[in-house]
Scaffold this motif. Sequence first.
Motif, PDB file in Angstrom:
ATOM      1  N   PHE A 201       0.896  -1.322  -0.073  1.00  0.00           N
ATOM      2  CA  PHE A 201      -0.096  -0.091  -0.063  1.00  0.00           C
ATOM      3  C   PHE A 201       0.859   1.441  -0.006  1.00  0.00           C
ATOM      4  O   PHE A 201       0.059   2.161   0.008  1.00  0.00           O
ATOM      5  CB  PHE A 201      -0.886  -0.112   1.229  1.00  0.00           C
ATOM      6  CG  PHE A 201      -1.745  -1.328   1.438  1.00  0.00           C
ATOM      7  CD1 PHE A 201      -2.549  -1.504   0.206  1.00  0.00           C
ATOM      8  CD2 PHE A 201      -1.646  -1.838   2.405  1.00  0.00           C
ATOM      9  CE1 PHE A 201      -3.645  -2.791   0.413  1.00  0.00           C
ATOM     10  CE2 PHE A 201      -2.495  -3.140   2.480  1.00  0.00           C
ATOM     11  CZ  PHE A 201      -3.305  -3.518   1.461  1.00  0.00           C
ATOM     12  N   ARG A 202       2.338   1.153  -0.212  1.00  0.00           N
ATOM     13  CA  ARG A 202       3.245   2.328  -0.273  1.00  0.00           C
ATOM     14  C   ARG A 202       4.235   1.959  -1.116  1.00  0.00           C
ATOM     15  O   ARG A 202       4.564   0.945  -1.491  1.00  0.00           O
ATOM     16  CB  ARG A 202       3.736   2.560   1.267  1.00  0.00           C
ATOM     17  CG  ARG A 202       2.911   2.802   2.314  1.00  0.00           C
ATOM     18  CD  ARG A 202       2.222   4.348   2.384  1.00  0.00           C
ATOM     19  NE  ARG A 202       1.330   4.474   3.352  1.00  0.00           N
ATOM     20  CZ  ARG A 202       0.081   4.220   3.836  1.00  0.00           C
ATOM     21  NH1 ARG A 202      -0.538   3.361   2.629  1.00  0.00           N
ATOM     22  NH2 ARG A 202      -0.495   4.251   4.897  1.00  0.00           N
ATOM     23  N   TYR A 203       4.614   2.944  -1.977  1.00  0.00           N
ATOM     24  CA  TYR A 203       5.479   2.936  -3.022  1.00  0.00           C
ATOM     25  C   TYR A 203       6.707   3.745  -2.673  1.00  0.00           C
ATOM     26  O   TYR A 203       6.597   5.031  -2.663  1.00  0.00           O
ATOM     27  CB  TYR A 203       4.982   3.099  -4.281  1.00  0.00           C
ATOM     28  CG  TYR A 203       4.115   2.141  -4.572  1.00  0.00           C
ATOM     29  CD1 TYR A 203       4.187   0.798  -5.078  1.00  0.00           C
ATOM     30  CD2 TYR A 203       2.722   2.320  -4.255  1.00  0.00           C
ATOM     31  CE1 TYR A 203       3.192  -0.007  -5.283  1.00  0.00           C
ATOM     32  CE2 TYR A 203       1.661   1.092  -4.169  1.00  0.00           C
ATOM     33  CZ  TYR A 203       2.021   0.266  -5.077  1.00  0.00           C
ATOM     34  OH  TYR A 203       1.053  -0.918  -5.251  1.00  0.00           O
ATOM     35  N   GLU A 204       7.839   3.149  -2.541  1.00  0.00           N
ATOM     36  CA  GLU A 204       9.146   3.876  -1.891  1.00  0.00           C
ATOM     37  C   GLU A 204       9.385   4.871  -3.018  1.00  0.00           C
ATOM     38  O   GLU A 204       9.897   5.760  -2.605  1.00  0.00           O
ATOM     39  CB  GLU A 204      10.148   2.810  -1.655  1.00  0.00           C
ATOM     40  CG  GLU A 204      11.340   3.707  -1.102  1.00  0.00           C
ATOM     41  CD  GLU A 204      11.205   4.270   0.077  1.00  0.00           C
ATOM     42  OE1 GLU A 204      12.050   5.249   0.340  1.00  0.00           O
ATOM     43  OE2 GLU A 204      10.246   3.709   0.988  1.00  0.00           O
ATOM     44  N   ASN A 205       9.508   4.674  -4.195  1.00  0.00           N
ATOM     45  CA  ASN A 205       9.938   5.409  -5.291  1.00  0.00           C
ATOM     46  C   ASN A 205       9.073   5.197  -6.569  1.00  0.00           C
ATOM     47  O   ASN A 205       8.347   4.375  -6.621  1.00  0.00           O
ATOM     48  CB  ASN A 205      11.294   5.242  -5.667  1.00  0.00           C
ATOM     49  CG  ASN A 205      11.788   3.995  -5.871  1.00  0.00           C
ATOM     50  OD1 ASN A 205      11.099   3.189  -6.503  1.00  0.00           O
ATOM     51  ND2 ASN A 205      12.881   3.274  -5.226  1.00  0.00           N
ATOM     52  N   PHE A 206       9.509   6.205  -7.685  1.00  0.00           N
ATOM     53  CA  PHE A 206       8.440   6.040  -8.764  1.00  0.00           C
ATOM     54  C   PHE A 206       8.890   4.710  -9.633  1.00  0.00           C
ATOM     55  O   PHE A 206       8.116   4.105 -10.426  1.00  0.00           O
ATOM     56  CB  PHE A 206       9.049   7.080  -9.713  1.00  0.00           C
ATOM     57  CG  PHE A 206       8.111   6.961 -11.063  1.00  0.00           C
ATOM     58  CD1 PHE A 206       8.804   6.800 -12.277  1.00  0.00           C
ATOM     59  CD2 PHE A 206       6.820   7.313 -11.126  1.00  0.00           C
ATOM     60  CE1 PHE A 206       8.199   6.742 -13.462  1.00  0.00           C
ATOM     61  CE2 PHE A 206       6.090   7.064 -12.168  1.00  0.00           C
ATOM     62  CZ  PHE A 206       6.706   6.968 -13.342  1.00  0.00           C
ATOM     63  N   GLU A 207      10.142   4.155  -9.453  1.00  0.00           N
ATOM     64  CA  GLU A 207      10.490   2.628 -10.008  1.00  0.00           C
ATOM     65  C   GLU A 207       9.389   1.562  -9.646  1.00  0.00           C
ATOM     66  O   GLU A 207       8.933   0.952 -10.269  1.00  0.00           O
ATOM     67  CB  GLU A 207      11.736   2.502  -9.759  1.00  0.00           C
ATOM     68  CG  GLU A 207      12.738   3.029 -10.594  1.00  0.00           C
ATOM     69  CD  GLU A 207      13.274   4.048  -9.903  1.00  0.00           C
ATOM     70  OE1 GLU A 207      12.751   4.665  -8.923  1.00  0.00           O
ATOM     71  OE2 GLU A 207      14.315   5.039 -10.447  1.00  0.00           O
ATOM     72  N   GLU A 208       9.323   1.677  -8.328  1.00  0.00           N
ATOM     73  CA  GLU A 208       8.200   0.708  -7.678  1.00  0.00           C
ATOM     74  C   GLU A 208       6.710   1.080  -8.111  1.00  0.00           C
ATOM     75  O   GLU A 208       5.981   0.124  -8.524  1.00  0.00           O
ATOM     76  CB  GLU A 208       8.159   0.771  -6.260  1.00  0.00           C
ATOM     77  CG  GLU A 208       9.241   0.121  -5.546  1.00  0.00           C
ATOM     78  CD  GLU A 208       9.325   0.128  -4.102  1.00  0.00           C
ATOM     79  OE1 GLU A 208      10.338  -0.145  -3.362  1.00  0.00           O
ATOM     80  OE2 GLU A 208       8.190   0.424  -3.415  1.00  0.00           O
ATOM     81  N   LEU A 209       6.364   2.215  -8.374  1.00  0.00           N
ATOM     82  CA  LEU A 209       5.114   2.648  -8.898  1.00  0.00           C
ATOM     83  C   LEU A 209       5.121   2.397 -10.044  1.00  0.00           C
ATOM     84  O   LEU A 209       3.804   2.006 -10.762  1.00  0.00           O
ATOM     85  CB  LEU A 209       4.881   4.251  -8.499  1.00  0.00           C
ATOM     86  CG  LEU A 209       3.506   4.875  -8.885  1.00  0.00           C
ATOM     87  CD1 LEU A 209       2.370   4.121  -8.111  1.00  0.00           C
ATOM     88  CD2 LEU A 209       3.516   6.136  -8.811  1.00  0.00           C
TER      89      LEU A 209
END
Length: 382
Positions: A201-209
């Motif tokens: 439910f959380r994305y550390e950075n844009f790569e993950e998103l």
Amino acid sequence: MIMFSTLSVAPKPYGLNPNNRNLLHPPFISATTERTRALIMSAPNRQSRISILPRIDLHMHEVIAKQSQAVSLLPHQNAHRKPDFPPLFLEEAYKRCKKICAQNAKTFYLGTLLMTEEQQKAIWAIYVWSRRTDELVDGPNAEHMSSAVLDLWEQRLESIFDGNPHDILDAALTDTVFKFALHIEPFKDMIEGMRMDTRKFRYENFEELYLYCYYVAGTVSLMTVPVLGIAPDSCVSAQTIYYGALYMAIANQLTNILRDVGEDGLRGRIYLPQDELAQFGLCHEDIFTRKVTDKWKEFMKEQITRARYYFKLAEDGISHLHKASRWPVWSCLMLYSKILDAIEDNDYDNLTKTAYVGKTEKLLTLPLAYAKAVNVNGICLV
């Protein structure tokens, strides 16, 4: 969230630094045109605040290759492999898909009305399967969600591709799969995206998103390109067109995320890069308290810039779709990008307001999209 055996999650895509040309290598650059290459090199240099064009990782590249190959083999496939459903049964199956699409995705449905009849039916079938998949996680029965449910759904998907649908809605997709030679991999990847949605439910950075956007939206674009078709006189590779569709899906999903920040926050979900929130002095509480501050507005400006950048990258690929498909796809692109305009018109308040495009504006956009679709000068189509 959409506009679609257990797979392992693909490696995270890497952010491209526009100042480091050594990173612009195949497989990514081999699937882009000179115009896209120029866009990459002229992208705004804000690497510390906004990631520029993540590299397409090997998994996505392989999925695109599999789907391209499946389509190329379609004329040589044995006709007896296609299930023989009664015509009236299929007609009813597609009617039900049409009704579901019209009721639940009005803007999307409007775009499908510009397609040929065969394309419409196939897109409605893909939409319904994607929606049903999404509702396993976000629908009214989501509280009963478990990994076993998704495993069973994947087995059901395999039955669809084997020509053994479980119900009338599945039958519409089975007919579409065999008619347009769709590959199962994007569908499996979408189920993997649902698995991701149940545990992250959380994305550390844009790569993950970005990876999440591929799984839940980019996969749908790979499903639909064979239906939309590629211009027979296009002078670019099929993969360039698939990547263009992928970029459009990424842009659409980023737009969905920005439109729905407030609604997602109420469910405890934040689909925004955590490191970029921190760079603007923001945190989870700023979303949960639903206060639109100057910091929030500046942060939103950056996120909108990124979404528009992906819409721009998409233009190369979609300009080479079959001429019967370019108008509806351009309409979708332009209508979705207007949601970003609406967020700006709301003074970046997407915490307490939902940006939308009015019916009149939608209708006025259609002739503009048509002009884009037919104006292919310089795109090397004849």
